[in-house]
Motif scaffolding. Sequence first.
Motif, PDB file in Angstrom:
ATOM      1  N   HIS A 191       0.833  -1.198   0.000  1.00 30.18           N
ATOM      2  CA  HIS A 191       0.000   0.000   0.000  1.00 30.18           C
ATOM      3  C   HIS A 191       0.874   1.258   0.000  1.00 30.18           C
ATOM      4  O   HIS A 191       1.983   1.248   0.555  1.00 30.18           O
ATOM      5  CB  HIS A 191      -0.910  -0.016   1.233  1.00 30.18           C
ATOM      6  CG  HIS A 191      -1.970   1.032   1.230  1.00 30.18           C
ATOM      7  ND1 HIS A 191      -1.744   2.309   1.718  1.00 30.18           N
ATOM      8  CD2 HIS A 191      -3.258   0.998   0.805  1.00 30.18           C
ATOM      9  CE1 HIS A 191      -2.856   3.016   1.586  1.00 30.18           C
ATOM     10  NE2 HIS A 191      -3.791   2.248   1.041  1.00 30.18           N
ATOM     11  N   PRO A 209      -3.027  -1.291   4.229  1.00 26.71           N
ATOM     12  CA  PRO A 209      -1.769  -0.896   4.865  1.00 26.71           C
ATOM     13  C   PRO A 209      -1.281  -1.975   5.840  1.00 26.71           C
ATOM     14  O   PRO A 209      -2.076  -2.641   6.506  1.00 26.71           O
ATOM     15  CB  PRO A 209      -2.147   0.392   5.611  1.00 26.71           C
ATOM     16  CG  PRO A 209      -3.311   0.942   4.855  1.00 26.71           C
ATOM     17  CD  PRO A 209      -4.078  -0.260   4.386  1.00 26.71           C
ATOM     18  N   GLN A 222       6.112   4.717   4.503  1.00 26.82           N
ATOM     19  CA  GLN A 222       6.683   4.445   5.827  1.00 26.82           C
ATOM     20  C   GLN A 222       8.113   3.931   5.728  1.00 26.82           C
ATOM     21  O   GLN A 222       8.965   4.241   6.571  1.00 26.82           O
ATOM     22  CB  GLN A 222       5.798   3.423   6.548  1.00 26.82           C
ATOM     23  CG  GLN A 222       6.271   3.051   7.954  1.00 26.82           C
ATOM     24  CD  GLN A 222       5.386   1.972   8.572  1.00 26.82           C
ATOM     25  OE1 GLN A 222       4.335   1.632   8.033  1.00 26.82           O
ATOM     26  NE2 GLN A 222       5.818   1.424   9.696  1.00 26.82           N
ATOM     27  N   GLU A 271       0.755   3.883   1.803  1.00 30.99           N
ATOM     28  CA  GLU A 271       1.140   4.264   3.174  1.00 30.99           C
ATOM     29  C   GLU A 271       2.312   3.435   3.674  1.00 30.99           C
ATOM     30  O   GLU A 271       3.241   3.957   4.302  1.00 30.99           O
ATOM     31  CB  GLU A 271      -0.052   4.088   4.124  1.00 30.99           C
ATOM     32  CG  GLU A 271      -1.141   5.119   3.968  1.00 30.99           C
ATOM     33  CD  GLU A 271      -2.262   4.909   4.967  1.00 30.99           C
ATOM     34  OE1 GLU A 271      -2.034   4.193   5.982  1.00 30.99           O
ATOM     35  OE2 GLU A 271      -3.367   5.443   4.748  1.00 30.99           O
ATOM     36  N   THR A 272       2.273   2.115   3.401  1.00 32.60           N
ATOM     37  CA  THR A 272       3.375   1.236   3.812  1.00 32.60           C
ATOM     38  C   THR A 272       4.644   1.596   3.064  1.00 32.60           C
ATOM     39  O   THR A 272       5.736   1.623   3.645  1.00 32.60           O
ATOM     40  CB  THR A 272       3.001  -0.233   3.560  1.00 32.60           C
ATOM     41  OG1 THR A 272       1.728  -0.512   4.133  1.00 32.60           O
ATOM     42  CG2 THR A 272       4.040  -1.169   4.155  1.00 32.60           C
ATOM     43  N   ASP A 298      -3.041   0.501  -4.090  1.00 29.35           N
ATOM     44  CA  ASP A 298      -4.023   0.495  -3.013  1.00 29.35           C
ATOM     45  C   ASP A 298      -4.842  -0.804  -2.998  1.00 29.35           C
ATOM     46  O   ASP A 298      -5.822  -0.918  -2.276  1.00 29.35           O
ATOM     47  CB  ASP A 298      -4.949   1.711  -3.093  1.00 29.35           C
ATOM     48  CG  ASP A 298      -5.775   1.747  -4.368  1.00 29.35           C
ATOM     49  OD1 ASP A 298      -5.687   0.808  -5.187  1.00 29.35           O
ATOM     50  OD2 ASP A 298      -6.526   2.724  -4.556  1.00 29.35           O
TER      51      ASP A 298
END
Length: 682
Positions: free
Chosen positions: A559, A595, A565, A561-562, A591
């Motif tokens: 994802h 996440p 990060q 977000e991952t 997506d």
Amino acid sequence: MHEDPDRLRYPVERTANGWKEISWPDALDKVAKGIQTVQKQYGQNALGIYLGNPNVHNMGGMLTIKHLLSSLKTRSRFSATSVDQLPHHIVSMHLFGHMLRIPVPDVNRTQYMLIIGGNPLASNGSIMTAPNMRQKLKDIKARNGKVVVIDPRRTETADIASEHHFIRPATDVLLLLAMLNEIYLQGYAKKAQINNRAVALAPEIERLADFAKDYSAESVADITGITAIEIKRLVKEFCEAQSSVCYGRMGVSVQEFGLLSQYLIMVIDIVTGRLDEIGGLMFPNPALDVVNNSGPGYLGKRHSRVSKLPDFNGDYPVVAMSDEMLVAGEGQLKGFISVAGNPVLSTPNGEKLDKAFAQLDFMVAIDYFVNETSRHANIVLPPVSPLERDHYDVTFNNFAVHNVAKYSKALFNKNKNDKHDWQIYLELAKRLDKKVSVATKVERLLTKTLGPKFLLDQGLRRGPYAGMTLKKLKKNPHGLDLGPLKTMLPEALKYKDKQIHLNIDFYQADLVRVQAMMQDYDDSQILLIGRRHVRSNNSWLHNSYRLVKGKPRCTLMLHPETAAQYGIEDGQDVKVTSRVGSVVIAAEVTDELMPGVVSIPHGFGHGRKGVKQKIAQAHAGVSVNDLTDDTLIDQLSGNAAVNGVPVQLEAIELEDINLEAADLDISDLDTTNSDAEPSSAA
């Protein structure tokens, strides 16, 4: 596959100077001698055998493999079952009295289909034989029904579903417990309807009301990632639909609570009155009745030597395989037979198993190719191609969503010197086991003379459809429509009392593990799941250029977000590490994944030395099973837990690659192209 130039046409023997073709008589004699030498020196159980998934797609193999297995006289058996559908078998054995009495979704007539951890658009239905699943799911929606998918990935199936919910990997058990609890809280348990079919179920079914009482929708919401409101709504919609069915597959089975989760799916269908009902979960009635022609199955008669895991129907879990070869002591595996399988790529901790195979005294593979597993064999015995053998679906008609029977003649005649799988089995059995009963001798002689189709004909004549014969199927080359699924309880039950046995104590004991998981749950972990693609058919088709060309499919999905990060960009190489190993793979930022979850497809990893599949090696990818953990299992069943594996991610910086290139001696570079920049050459 039939035309593949890398496919073996003759037996080959591994020598100091590479692979050498040998004659069939010579190959079979050497294999028999190698097996006998191992067993004489170390004991009968020092020989192991692994049966891969393709066996169940092979009519001749399915009807005759017993001759090979009985002639080996070893208890060291393994199969792909324990990295796949084992929980389905155990649940059906417990509840209905037979490991193959598995009900399937009546997809053709249901109004509400809840799919948990299944992707039938990629698998074409799994433990659910259903052609054109895309259309079947669209048809549900077209008749104002609903398809709901619960999966950590928005799969191809989720894309066409009515709705999709992300769920944290390996937390399905909590969702299912909460759903069962809600079914009782909302008053949807239809005890009376069940009792009409299995009268004596009442005492046990009352206990189910308390089975999940400690698991409220609110208590599981944070861990699963599905809100309490959504869980309650799903239960209400499922129970109030005109007809509905809950179906869970690979994503549910191959995790730490696979067996308990599959049990809960079955229980949910039972207590809501959806078992043996039109549009619910129904029992197929195949023309070749495999249930009445096989044993019911058993769990835990014996345990593996090293890891003490239970066998199922004579097979030990695949996660026990490498230790049985590597750990010294009485019963250590010194010889091995791999039949139509590639466990180095398809079972957990492939690197460890790779090393285990390399140190065996003797190994034989029955396979078309020198692949990641068979390259360790002393001798490879190749059967004819799938287009050179007759076919009847012995196994998968048992899971059909509509009853059919069809016999397909081989497209091509085999060459005189080639051998079918069943001929290889009979030839080895004849050499290994000369002291057999008269009945077995007669059966082997008839099979050798007439082929396994005579066994098929016998089975059809004894089946549930009067007048069904092989001759009749041959007269109907497009197959026979035997009708939609019908209600079959209580007659379908294999228990003498014709009742469902819920075995509540066995499953309730596993709630201790569930409680421990909830208390210790770490939501900061990155969890790995697998995925499959219809063009791969596991790893079978990776040597076909037409099916591997185009955009690479062996990628690390994660994802955005991952990715952010960990500082990972789309297309960037990422080092993925688990307890057992690490791989480097290109990132695909999407997506599609929730996440905190990453996905690598199953069946790749063709870069190992000695593999004789040119196209597959040119599109090698990495093996997800170099990351999956052979100690991560469903303790209740021994099934491998290849979904929900904790991993660490590390972005590989471009600067690191350039530094490695800078260490190269310039004399190693090809500078004949004067237009190439030095960095391009590097």
